[in-house]
Scaffold this motif. Structure first.
Motif, mmCIF file in Angstrom:
data_model
loop_
_atom_site.group_PDB
_atom_site.id
_atom_site.type_symbol
_atom_site.label_atom_id
_atom_site.label_comp_id
_atom_site.label_asym_id
_atom_site.label_seq_id
_atom_site.Cartn_x
_atom_site.Cartn_y
_atom_site.Cartn_z
ATOM 1 N N PRO A 175 61.304 -6.713 23.919
ATOM 2 C CA PRO A 175 61.528 -7.760 22.909
ATOM 3 C C PRO A 175 61.708 -9.150 23.515
ATOM 4 O O PRO A 175 62.730 -9.813 23.297
ATOM 5 N N VAL A 176 60.710 -9.587 24.307
ATOM 6 C CA VAL A 176 60.800 -10.943 24.866
ATOM 7 C C VAL A 176 60.700 -11.939 23.713
ATOM 8 O O VAL A 176 60.261 -11.582 22.614
ATOM 9 N N LYS A 177 61.078 -13.174 23.988
ATOM 10 C CA LYS A 177 61.141 -14.199 22.938
ATOM 11 C C LYS A 177 59.841 -14.239 22.132
ATOM 12 O O LYS A 177 58.753 -14.315 22.702
ATOM 13 N N GLY A 178 59.965 -14.147 20.833
ATOM 14 C CA GLY A 178 58.788 -14.199 19.967
ATOM 15 C C GLY A 178 58.203 -12.819 19.671
ATOM 16 O O GLY A 178 57.403 -12.670 18.751
ATOM 17 N N GLN A 179 58.586 -11.791 20.444
ATOM 18 C CA GLN A 179 58.018 -10.442 20.255
ATOM 19 C C GLN A 179 59.067 -9.458 19.727
ATOM 20 O O GLN A 179 58.825 -8.255 19.701
ATOM 21 N N GLU A 180 60.201 -9.978 19.316
ATOM 22 C CA GLU A 180 61.312 -9.085 18.978
ATOM 23 C C GLU A 180 60.945 -8.124 17.849
ATOM 24 O O GLU A 180 61.161 -6.909 17.959
ATOM 25 N N GLU A 181 60.375 -8.676 16.780
ATOM 26 C CA GLU A 181 60.083 -7.862 15.596
ATOM 27 C C GLU A 181 59.100 -6.740 15.944
ATOM 28 O O GLU A 181 59.235 -5.605 15.471
ATOM 29 N N ILE A 182 58.122 -7.063 16.813
ATOM 30 C CA ILE A 182 57.117 -6.058 17.211
ATOM 31 C C ILE A 182 57.811 -4.899 17.938
ATOM 32 O O ILE A 182 57.498 -3.725 17.727
ATOM 33 N N SER A 183 58.762 -5.256 18.758
ATOM 34 C CA SER A 183 59.497 -4.235 19.507
ATOM 35 C C SER A 183 60.335 -3.363 18.554
ATOM 36 O O SER A 183 60.322 -2.129 18.652
ATOM 37 N N PHE A 184 61.028 -4.006 17.607
ATOM 38 C CA PHE A 184 61.864 -3.247 16.646
ATOM 39 C C PHE A 184 60.984 -2.277 15.834
ATOM 40 O O PHE A 184 61.337 -1.117 15.638
ATOM 41 N N GLN A 185 59.833 -2.803 15.391
ATOM 42 C CA GLN A 185 58.915 -1.966 14.585
ATOM 43 C C GLN A 185 58.437 -0.773 15.385
ATOM 44 O O GLN A 185 58.357 0.348 14.883
ATOM 45 N N ALA A 186 58.093 -1.044 16.653
ATOM 46 C CA ALA A 186 57.570 0.047 17.505
ATOM 47 C C ALA A 186 58.644 1.111 17.708
ATOM 48 O O ALA A 186 58.346 2.317 17.721
ATOM 49 N N LEU A 187 59.893 0.683 17.851
ATOM 50 C CA LEU A 187 60.975 1.659 18.027
ATOM 51 C C LEU A 187 61.124 2.501 16.760
ATOM 52 O O LEU A 187 61.200 3.740 16.815
ATOM 53 N N ARG A 188 61.120 1.821 15.609
ATOM 54 C CA ARG A 188 61.263 2.569 14.341
ATOM 55 C C ARG A 188 60.116 3.558 14.170
ATOM 56 O O ARG A 188 60.318 4.710 13.776
ATOM 57 N N ALA A 189 58.895 3.111 14.504
ATOM 58 C CA ALA A 189 57.722 3.987 14.353
ATOM 59 C C ALA A 189 57.838 5.193 15.281
ATOM 60 O O ALA A 189 57.577 6.337 14.870
ATOM 61 N N ALA A 190 58.250 4.959 16.517
ATOM 62 C CA ALA A 190 58.371 6.067 17.476
ATOM 63 C C ALA A 190 59.403 7.079 16.992
ATOM 64 O O ALA A 190 59.181 8.295 17.058
ATOM 65 N N ILE A 191 60.507 6.566 16.475
ATOM 66 C CA ILE A 191 61.561 7.472 15.987
ATOM 67 C C ILE A 191 61.052 8.286 14.789
ATOM 68 O O ILE A 191 61.351 9.469 14.658
ATOM 69 N N GLY A 192 60.227 7.626 13.950
ATOM 70 C CA GLY A 192 59.671 8.314 12.783
ATOM 71 C C GLY A 192 58.659 9.391 13.171
ATOM 72 O O GLY A 192 58.534 10.409 12.500
ATOM 73 N N ASN A 193 57.945 9.169 14.273
ATOM 74 C CA ASN A 193 56.816 10.051 14.602
ATOM 75 C C ASN A 193 57.122 11.154 15.617
ATOM 76 O O ASN A 193 56.325 12.069 15.781
ATOM 77 N N TYR A 194 58.200 11.022 16.335
ATOM 78 C CA TYR A 194 58.479 12.001 17.406
ATOM 79 C C TYR A 194 59.924 12.505 17.309
ATOM 80 O O TYR A 194 60.770 11.864 16.675
#
Ligand SMILES: Cc1ncc(COP(=O)(O)O)c(C=O)c1O
Length: 423
Positions: A175-194
């Motif tokens: 979640p570097v500056k400006g990419q935070e939301e992308i990182s949060f979404q990816a974490l939520r997606a990973a938790i949902g899928n695995y």
């Protein structure tokens, strides 16, 4: 044969392609931030020998503590036995760590500290009869070279030969500056899928990726998401621990706390190999049972080596002194001054500073590789000029011992500035 020739005959070095690498430099002595080679050439150790040595080479205070321990009890097995240095160190460290950390497990190096944390994350669920076997880690993470640590690491150079033999790891963007939301979404997606067992991360600074930095608030958000889904969290503070980020631990910048913390490198002030993984009571309790199968069957011959514990106790004492805390602040101020001086240089694309860590990225026309030509040219230039820096691709970072003098730091900055003229 001299030392280098004998080395060539007998030794195999880490991260080294022996066919193309220059012969290693034979170091004969170290003091403070300085090292000397067999021809008496002086070098400033501007990366604290792979980030282990905050208080200077051949530190007398730590050496005396080691000597006293060596001549009292050098080692005893830790299975079925205990000793004062281990108990005192555990007591002292737990008082310094986030207060949810309640139990200490000893090992020998950063990779094993991580290996143990990942095994505990997996076995925690196994002991509770829950099927959760996937680990989440950041892109370009580095957690070490043993198998689980390698699986969690995302730098392909280190892991590509073993790709199909590793535990399941899902990688999310940092979640570097400006990419935070992308990182949060990816974490939520990973938790949902695995079936996710745990999330491992280098808090605030990814060292081997090139001192990539991100904000505490972003990490807090990721920790909150994990907490909401009962995912165990592992802070790999092997590099960041013991003052590097300006606070004792990078986790001290956070609102939420991880379930496990991995420590090594500066733990013993760069003297004796030692590592620690720390745990919450809840994790310990999941292994506490009448059933022997639920125990943690992990250990190393030198677990909790008393001499290493004595070195760590002495190091913690040095770290706590006002003089050392002032050094951390001083190095940080000097880095920020240098950042001001260098950030508008036409060949510099970005700079960043946290605690005693400084990094700059050199502008390049195309992507450069980790151990590529640019890196090699810079490395050779630094060595020629008596400064030990190991650039990562196009990233030059400085992570000196805290006791480095202002004059030595100035020399490091000057050499970095001059290096920009040759690239
Ligand atoms: C964050 C992190 N974790 C783990 C390791 C592995 O430590 P070791 O080399 O002691 O096995 C490193 C080494 O650089 C590291 O930076």
């Amino acid at each position: 044969m001299n030392l280098t020739e004998k080395d060539k005959q007998y030794l195999w070095h880490p991260y080294t392609q022996h066919k193309t690498a220059a012969p290693p430099i034979a170091i004969t002595k170290g003091e403070g931030a300085l090292l000397w080679d067999e021809h008496n050439k002086e070098y400033i150790d501007a990366i604290a020998s792979w980030w282990v040595n905050p208080f200077g080479h051949s530190n007398r205070f730590i050496a005396d503590a080691i000597y006293r321990q060596l001549t009292t009890l050098e080692h005893v097995l830790f299975g079925g036995f205990t000793h004062e240095p281990a108990v005192l160190l555990a007591e002292k460290l737990l008082a310094m760590l986030p207060n949810n950390q309640q139990k200490i497990f000893f090992s020998d190096n950063g990779s094993t500290a991580v290996e143990i944390a990942i095994k505990v994350a997996l076995q925690f669920h196994y002991n509770n009869s829950v099927n959760k076997t996937t680990i989440i880690a950041f892109e370009n993470a580095f957690h070490g070279d043993t198998f689980a640590a390698m699986a969690a690491s995302g730098i392909s150079l280190y892991t590509q030969a073993f790709q199909n033999m590793l535990i399941d790891v899902i990688r999310i963007p940092v979640p570097v500056k400006g990419q935070e939301e992308i990182s949060f979404q990816a974490l939520r997606a990973a938790i949902g899928n695995y079936n996710v067992a745990g999330f491992i991360f280098e808090p605030l600074v990814q060292g081997a990726a090139g001192m990539v930095m991100y904000a505490p608030a972003a990490l807090d958000e990721l920790l909150q998401i994990c907490r909401n889904h009962n995912i165990l969290t592992i802070a790999d503070e092997v590099m960041t621990g013991f003052g590097k980020t300006g606070k004792t631990f990078a986790c001290d910048y956070l609102q939420l706390q991880p379930d496990m913390i991995c420590l090594s490198k500066a733990l013993t002030g760069g003297t004796i190999p030692m590592a620690i993984t720390t745990f919450t009571q809840e994790l310990f309790d999941a292994f506490y049972s009448d059933d022997i199968n639920k125990a943690l069957f992990h250990g190393h011959t030198f677990t909790a080596n008393p001499t290493g514990c004595a070195a760590a106790l002495a190091s913690l004492e040095v770290l706590a002194t006002n003089a050392m805390q002032d050094n951390i602040l001083r190095v940080n101020r000097r880095h920020r001054d240098f950042e001001q001086r260098i950030q508008n240089h036409p060949k510099v694309s970005t700079t960043r500073v946290l605690g005693v860590i400084f990094a700059l990225e050199i502008k390049t026309e195309s992507a450069v590789s980790y151990y590529g030509n640019l890196r090699n040219k810079l490395y050779d230039f630094f060595i020629e000029n008596g400064v030990i820096l190991r650039p990562i691709g196009n990233i030059v970072y400085i992570l000196p011992p805290y006791i480095i003098t202002d004059a030595q730091l100035e020399k490091v900055y000057d050499v970095v500035e001059k290096a920009l003229e040759i690239v």
